[in-house]
Design an enzyme around this catalytic site. Structure first.
Site, PDB file in Angstrom:
ATOM      1  N   GLU A 149       0.803  -1.227   0.000  1.00 16.81           N
ATOM      2  CA  GLU A 149       0.000   0.000   0.000  1.00 16.81           C
ATOM      3  C   GLU A 149       0.836   1.277   0.000  1.00 16.81           C
ATOM      4  OE1 GLU A 149      -2.751   0.541   3.264  1.00 16.81           O
ATOM      5  OE2 GLU A 149      -3.641   2.273   2.266  1.00 16.81           O
ATOM      6  N   ASP A 189      -0.617  -5.114   3.276  1.00 16.39           N
ATOM      7  CA  ASP A 189      -1.186  -3.930   3.937  1.00 16.39           C
ATOM      8  C   ASP A 189      -0.520  -3.857   5.316  1.00 16.39           C
ATOM      9  OD1 ASP A 189      -2.639  -1.894   5.040  1.00 16.39           O
ATOM     10  OD2 ASP A 189      -4.534  -2.545   4.171  1.00 16.39           O
ATOM     11  N   ILE A 249      -0.676  -1.736   7.869  1.00 15.71           N
ATOM     12  CA  ILE A 249      -1.685  -1.583   8.935  1.00 15.71           C
ATOM     13  C   ILE A 249      -3.021  -1.420   8.212  1.00 15.71           C
ATOM     14  CG2 ILE A 249      -2.606  -0.239  10.858  1.00 15.71           C
ATOM     15  CD1 ILE A 249       0.112   0.776  11.532  1.00 15.71           C
ATOM     16  N   ASP A 250      -3.894  -2.392   8.367  1.00 14.56           N
ATOM     17  CA  ASP A 250      -5.241  -2.256   7.824  1.00 14.56           C
ATOM     18  C   ASP A 250      -6.124  -1.798   8.978  1.00 14.56           C
ATOM     19  OD1 ASP A 250      -7.307  -2.590   5.787  1.00 14.56           O
ATOM     20  OD2 ASP A 250      -8.029  -4.166   7.118  1.00 14.56           O
ATOM     21  N   THR A 271      -5.894   1.900   9.689  1.00 11.93           N
ATOM     22  CA  THR A 271      -5.025   2.982  10.183  1.00 11.93           C
ATOM     23  C   THR A 271      -5.818   4.027  10.976  1.00 11.93           C
ATOM     24  OG1 THR A 271      -3.466   2.670   8.387  1.00 11.93           O
ATOM     25  CG2 THR A 271      -3.412   4.805   9.455  1.00 11.93           C
ATOM     26  N   ASP A 321      -6.337  -4.766   0.825  1.00 13.36           N
ATOM     27  CA  ASP A 321      -7.350  -4.972   1.874  1.00 13.36           C
ATOM     28  C   ASP A 321      -7.915  -6.396   1.843  1.00 13.36           C
ATOM     29  OD1 ASP A 321      -7.390  -2.203   2.674  1.00 13.36           O
ATOM     30  OD2 ASP A 321      -8.622  -1.751   0.924  1.00 13.36           O
TER      31      ASP A 321
HETATM   32  C1  IPD Z   1      -9.125   0.644   5.284  1.00 15.10           C
HETATM   33  C2  IPD Z   1      -9.828  -0.329   6.182  1.00 15.10           C
HETATM   34  C3  IPD Z   1     -11.294   0.007   6.300  1.00 15.10           C
HETATM   35  C4  IPD Z   1     -11.960   0.060   4.967  1.00 15.10           C
HETATM   36  C5  IPD Z   1     -11.214   0.978   4.030  1.00 15.10           C
HETATM   37  C6  IPD Z   1      -9.750   0.607   3.936  1.00 15.10           C
HETATM   38  P1  IPD Z   1      -6.543   1.254   5.661  1.00 15.10           P
HETATM   39  O1  IPD Z   1      -7.757   0.314   5.142  1.00 15.10           O
HETATM   40  O2  IPD Z   1      -9.734  -1.632   5.680  1.00 15.10           O
HETATM   41  O3  IPD Z   1     -11.985  -0.956   7.044  1.00 15.10           O
HETATM   42  O4  IPD Z   1     -13.282   0.503   5.158  1.00 15.10           O
HETATM   43  O5  IPD Z   1     -11.808   0.959   2.756  1.00 15.10           O
HETATM   44  O6  IPD Z   1      -9.069   1.514   3.086  1.00 15.10           O
HETATM   45  O7  IPD Z   1      -6.606   2.509   4.836  1.00 15.10           O
HETATM   46  O8  IPD Z   1      -6.731   1.470   7.097  1.00 15.10           O
HETATM   47  O9  IPD Z   1      -5.368   0.402   5.309  1.00 15.10           O
HETATM   48 CA    CA Z   2      -6.331  -1.358   4.245  1.00 14.50          CA
HETATM   49 CA    CA Z   3      -3.196   0.328   5.337  1.00 19.36          CA
END
Ligand code: IPD
Ligand code: CA
Ligand code: CA
Length: 269
Positions: free
Chosen positions: A68, A85, A87-88, A90, A213
């Site tokens: 990412e 990813d 940190i999913d 963030t 994701d």
């Molecule tokens: C997000 C998370 C979130 C989802 C977003 C993603 P990130 O990832 O997965 O649950 O609703 O569409 O972008 O930006 O924290 O890596």
């Molecule tokens: Ca994510």
């Molecule tokens: Ca992320």
């Protein structure tokens, strides 16, 4: 192929990255930057990604990376690609809300073969290898067998970048509230998918997602006996930004509800 070494390497990489993330949490020293509207990145994301990529390339120097924060791609080449990813969730991390994970997947010739999702705050680890089943903290998991929507718990994600489809989304959300036991929005799509894999959620839907994701969580769902599809019912969910997941009847239910709330061109695929 067993992918034993690949799994070992990413388990270690995720543990090392999780330690880094926890340090940032303890000291609250991270800087939050905006990549776009409501699109956050912190020093912890960057440090986690660096550590994961270093670990992977140390063992598999010829492999490709899609990550990412540094190595984005819009399609997959042939060969081995690690999709990361760091940190999913963030936004959760930045606000101290304990639901965020590390997601690492290996795709080979455009097919998922290894996936690992580590929820950092609570230490829960999900993994799967193609053809080898799915696991939570080392124990086998299976998708929910509940096929009655009125007895189901559904996961979703709220749109926060592309708000053009919010009205349709809210119509769908209202329907879901009336037709299920309830809807949950943890805010970390990779872990949300694992919640489907282990049967906590009967189904999941979201739009606006990226490959990193869904790359690992989807394999974990498939290996737990579940189904993953895009919003046309097809298989373009890695780059298609729209996903439905669950057991097969729940996917059919969600697909029908979604298709009644969005125009054909909005379902894209
Ligand atoms: C997000 C998370 C979130 C989802 C977003 C993603 P990130 O990832 O997965 O649950 O609703 O569409 O972008 O930006 O924290 O890596
Ligand atoms: Ca994510
Ligand atoms: Ca992320």
């Amino acid at each position: 192929m067993s992918y034993k070494k690949e799994l070992e390497v990413i388990q270690k990489a995720a543990e090392a990255a999780a330690m880094i993330i926890r340090e940032y949490t303890k000291n609250s020293t991270f800087e939050i930057k905006l990549k776009g509207k409501n699109d956050l990145v912190t020093d912890a994301d960057l440090a986690s990604e660096k550590k994961i990529i270093e670990n992977i390339l140390h063992s598999f120097p010829d492999d490709m990376i899609l990550a990412e924060e540094s190595e984005q791609k819009v399609s997959l080449p042939e060969g081995r690609v690690w999709i990361i990813d760091p940190i999913d969730g963030t936004t959760n991390f930045a606000h101290g809300f304990p639901a965020y994970c590390i997601s690492i997947a290996l795709w080979e010739n455009k097919k998922p073969v290894v996936g690992l999702v580590m929820e950092v705050a609570n230490g829960e680890v999900f993994h799967a290898v193609k053809g080898g089943g799915a696991f939570r903290n080392g124990d086998t998991i299976r998708i929910s067998e509940e096929t009655d929507p009125s007895a189901s718990l559904i996961g979703t994600g709220f749109p926060y970048k592309d708000l053009d489809l919010v009205d349709n989304y809210l119509v769908l959300f209202k329907r879901m509230m009336g037709k299920t036991h309830g809807v949950r929005r943890p805010g970390t799509a990779a872990w949300d998918l694992c919640n489907v894999a282990c049967g906590r959620f009967e189904g999941f839907y979201e739009y606006g997602l990226s490959a990193w994701d869904v790359a690992a969580g989807s394999l974990i769902i498939q290996e737990a006996g579940g189904t993953v599809m895009d919003w046309t019912g097809g298989s373009n969910w890695l780059f298609g930004q729209r996903i439905i997941a669950g057991n097969a009847p729940m996917c059919d239910f969600l697909l029908k509800e979604i298709q009644e709330c969005f125009r054909k061109d909005e379902l894209r695929a």
